[in-house]
Design a protein around this motif. Sequence first.
Motif, short mmCIF file in Angstrom:
data_model
loop_
_atom_site.label_atom_id
_atom_site.label_comp_id
_atom_site.label_asym_id
_atom_site.label_seq_id
_atom_site.Cartn_x
_atom_site.Cartn_y
_atom_site.Cartn_z
N GLU A 1 0.84 -1.20 0.00
CA GLU A 1 0.00 0.00 0.00
C GLU A 1 0.87 1.25 0.00
O GLU A 1 1.68 1.44 -0.89
N ASP A 2 0.76 2.12 1.03
CA ASP A 2 1.51 3.37 1.04
C ASP A 2 2.88 3.24 1.69
O ASP A 2 3.62 4.23 1.81
N ILE A 3 3.24 2.05 2.11
CA ILE A 3 4.51 1.85 2.83
C ILE A 3 5.51 1.11 1.94
O ILE A 3 5.21 0.05 1.41
N ARG A 4 6.69 1.70 1.80
CA ARG A 4 7.78 1.03 1.12
C ARG A 4 8.81 0.59 2.15
O ARG A 4 9.18 1.36 3.04
N CYS A 5 9.25 -0.62 2.03
CA CYS A 5 10.18 -1.21 3.00
C CYS A 5 11.55 -1.37 2.35
O CYS A 5 11.70 -2.07 1.34
N PHE A 6 12.56 -0.73 2.94
CA PHE A 6 13.93 -0.76 2.41
C PHE A 6 14.83 -1.55 3.36
O PHE A 6 14.84 -1.30 4.56
N THR A 7 15.59 -2.46 2.82
CA THR A 7 16.61 -3.17 3.59
C THR A 7 17.96 -2.58 3.23
O THR A 7 18.32 -2.51 2.04
N ILE A 8 18.72 -2.15 4.22
CA ILE A 8 19.97 -1.43 3.99
C ILE A 8 21.11 -2.11 4.73
O ILE A 8 21.00 -2.43 5.92
N SER A 9 22.20 -2.33 4.05
CA SER A 9 23.39 -2.90 4.69
C SER A 9 24.43 -1.80 4.88
O SER A 9 24.40 -0.77 4.21
N SER A 10 25.35 -2.03 5.84
CA SER A 10 26.40 -1.05 6.09
C SER A 10 27.64 -1.78 6.57
O SER A 10 27.65 -3.01 6.72
N LEU A 11 28.69 -1.04 6.84
CA LEU A 11 29.96 -1.63 7.27
C LEU A 11 29.87 -2.29 8.63
O LEU A 11 30.72 -3.11 9.00
N THR A 12 28.86 -1.94 9.43
CA THR A 12 28.72 -2.55 10.75
C THR A 12 28.33 -4.02 10.66
O THR A 12 28.46 -4.75 11.63
N GLY A 13 27.85 -4.42 9.50
CA GLY A 13 27.44 -5.81 9.32
C GLY A 13 25.99 -6.07 9.68
O GLY A 13 25.48 -7.17 9.48
N LYS A 14 25.31 -5.06 10.23
CA LYS A 14 23.91 -5.22 10.59
C LYS A 14 23.03 -4.61 9.53
O LYS A 14 23.21 -3.45 9.16
N ASP A 15 22.07 -5.37 9.05
CA ASP A 15 21.10 -4.84 8.11
C ASP A 15 20.06 -4.03 8.88
O ASP A 15 19.62 -4.41 9.96
N ARG A 16 19.69 -2.89 8.29
CA ARG A 16 18.65 -2.05 8.88
C ARG A 16 17.45 -2.02 7.95
O ARG A 16 17.59 -2.13 6.73
N VAL A 17 16.27 -1.85 8.56
CA VAL A 17 15.03 -1.81 7.78
C VAL A 17 14.36 -0.47 8.01
O VAL A 17 14.14 -0.05 9.16
N VAL A 18 14.06 0.22 6.91
CA VAL A 18 13.36 1.50 6.97
C VAL A 18 11.99 1.34 6.33
O VAL A 18 11.88 0.91 5.17
N HIS A 19 10.95 1.66 7.09
CA HIS A 19 9.58 1.67 6.56
C HIS A 19 9.22 3.12 6.25
O HIS A 19 9.14 3.96 7.16
N MET A 20 9.04 3.41 4.98
CA MET A 20 8.81 4.79 4.53
C MET A 20 7.38 4.97 4.04
O MET A 20 6.91 4.23 3.17
N ASN A 21 6.68 5.94 4.63
CA ASN A 21 5.34 6.28 4.19
C ASN A 21 5.45 7.20 2.97
O ASN A 21 5.95 8.31 3.06
N LYS A 22 4.98 6.74 1.85
CA LYS A 22 5.16 7.48 0.59
C LYS A 22 4.35 8.79 0.56
O LYS A 22 4.73 9.73 -0.14
N SER A 23 3.27 8.85 1.34
CA SER A 23 2.42 10.04 1.28
C SER A 23 3.05 11.25 1.98
O SER A 23 2.89 12.38 1.54
N ASN A 24 3.77 11.01 3.09
CA ASN A 24 4.37 12.14 3.83
C ASN A 24 5.88 12.03 4.01
O ASN A 24 6.50 12.86 4.67
N MET A 25 6.48 10.98 3.43
CA MET A 25 7.92 10.75 3.50
C MET A 25 8.43 10.58 4.94
O MET A 25 9.58 10.87 5.25
N LEU A 26 7.55 10.10 5.82
CA LEU A 26 7.96 9.82 7.19
C LEU A 26 8.46 8.39 7.28
O LEU A 26 7.72 7.44 7.01
N GLY A 27 9.72 8.24 7.64
CA GLY A 27 10.32 6.91 7.72
C GLY A 27 10.62 6.49 9.14
O GLY A 27 10.94 7.31 10.00
N ARG A 28 10.53 5.20 9.41
CA ARG A 28 10.90 4.63 10.70
C ARG A 28 11.98 3.59 10.46
O ARG A 28 11.80 2.65 9.70
N CYS A 29 13.12 3.80 11.13
CA CYS A 29 14.25 2.89 10.94
C CYS A 29 14.44 2.00 12.15
O CYS A 29 14.23 2.43 13.29
#
Length: 466
Positions: free
Chosen positions: A366-394
């Motif tokens: 629906e209005d939520i896009r889910c991003f999986t992000i990797s970094s040098l720390t080795g831990k994957d992070r997940v950001v849920h982004m609301n497309k209507s207001n660009m409010l993301g929760r990591c």
Amino acid sequence: MFNCHKASIGTSQAYRLLHVREGGFENVGCTKRDLQNYFSDLRTKIKDADAQMFVAQLERKKEVNPAFFYEFMVDEQRRLVRVFWADAICRKNYSVFGDVISVDATYTTNQYNMKFVPFTGVNHHLQSVFLGAAFLADEKIDSYVWLFNTFLKAMGGVAPHLIITDEDASMKAAIAQILPNTAHRLCMWHIMEKVPEKVGPSIRKDEKFWERLNKCVWGTENSDDFVSQWNSIITDYELMENDWFSNRFAIRESWIPVYFLDIPLAGMLRTTSRSESANSFFNRFIHRKLTFVEFWLRFDTALECQRQEELKADNASLHSTPKLMTPWAMEKQCRGIYTHEVFSKFQEQLVAARDHCIIQGISECEDIRCFTISSLTGKDRVVHMNKSNMLGRCSCKLYESYGIPCRHIIQVLRVEKQNEIPSIYIMKRWETRCKRCVLYIFFYACFVSFCIGQQSFCFVLQGTIL
């Protein structure tokens, strides 16, 4: 000698200062013992009127500025047992920085065995900021109930979101009664300060123990991980029968950071350096031998110094420009909004987003896009982004804990072609000009005489604290 007291300079140092200023001991005109006797006699003379003089000074402050707040109580013998004060700047600062506060009742008492209880927050330069203080004759629940009721009265009835205290049971009960909707957390610094005395010499000197304990307490990101690491430490160092560690584990939800990740700005006051800084500031003018009058002289000077540091930081943020590290528009945008200290924290996240964050996967519901992000720390992070207001929760919770967009949210905003940080992420309390629009407006009559010939003019002024 009056100025020496204001600068928290003791008798011995004051005598040495006189020796230097007068060009030798023979020119001072008294011995160090004479000086000590003088101050001893002075304390004796003002002792019976000390509390009255202190309250009178608070009243004078209120006469000069009606926004100065104070209340006090006396017992049946007319002895001062409770007093709280907060000046106009304290009240203004609380209106901006009062979301997270610390209340510390562990400071050394004065000559009358009264506890000094300061309220402290964090300003837009990440500095400790004084919000008010009290002296209490005892640490009973009734005293703290009075204190928190009085504090709320001074601050217009607005309660903080989070309050951090020591482990005092009476204070805990009072907070539950007067601030039922405020999250209450115990100060980690005071708890961790006690660890060395609760373990044996061999453990105390074991660097691996401290490395593991700090990682467990400060670095775990979920409750299961904390419990697992804690139990492993307790077992490996044979602390199963240690009552203090058992009790700290039983109350873990009241002091371990992982249990406060969803409380806004809960990360601001958790650091050891923050508590050490406040402790160092208040210990400059608090010790057992001081009368109220001596305390006030030292306190007033120390508070001026603290506020001077804020003014210097304000001037730097207003009249100098940090260097940009990227060509990104959002970095330039935030440079013009944040104070230098907060911008530095944001810039760290921005550069990390550029250099270390890689989008590994994107899903959508629906209005939520889910991003999986990797970094040098080795831990994957997940950001849920609301497309209507660009409010993301990591999942890293950095924005919730500190009010600054994390590297993962910044990277997702870039992917979503957001050249600037949406205003929803910009917390007012971190802005350079956050205090400019806050006014405590009060009306008072002020007689101003202008001697122009034989005329005097009486004006009624509207006072505004900017």
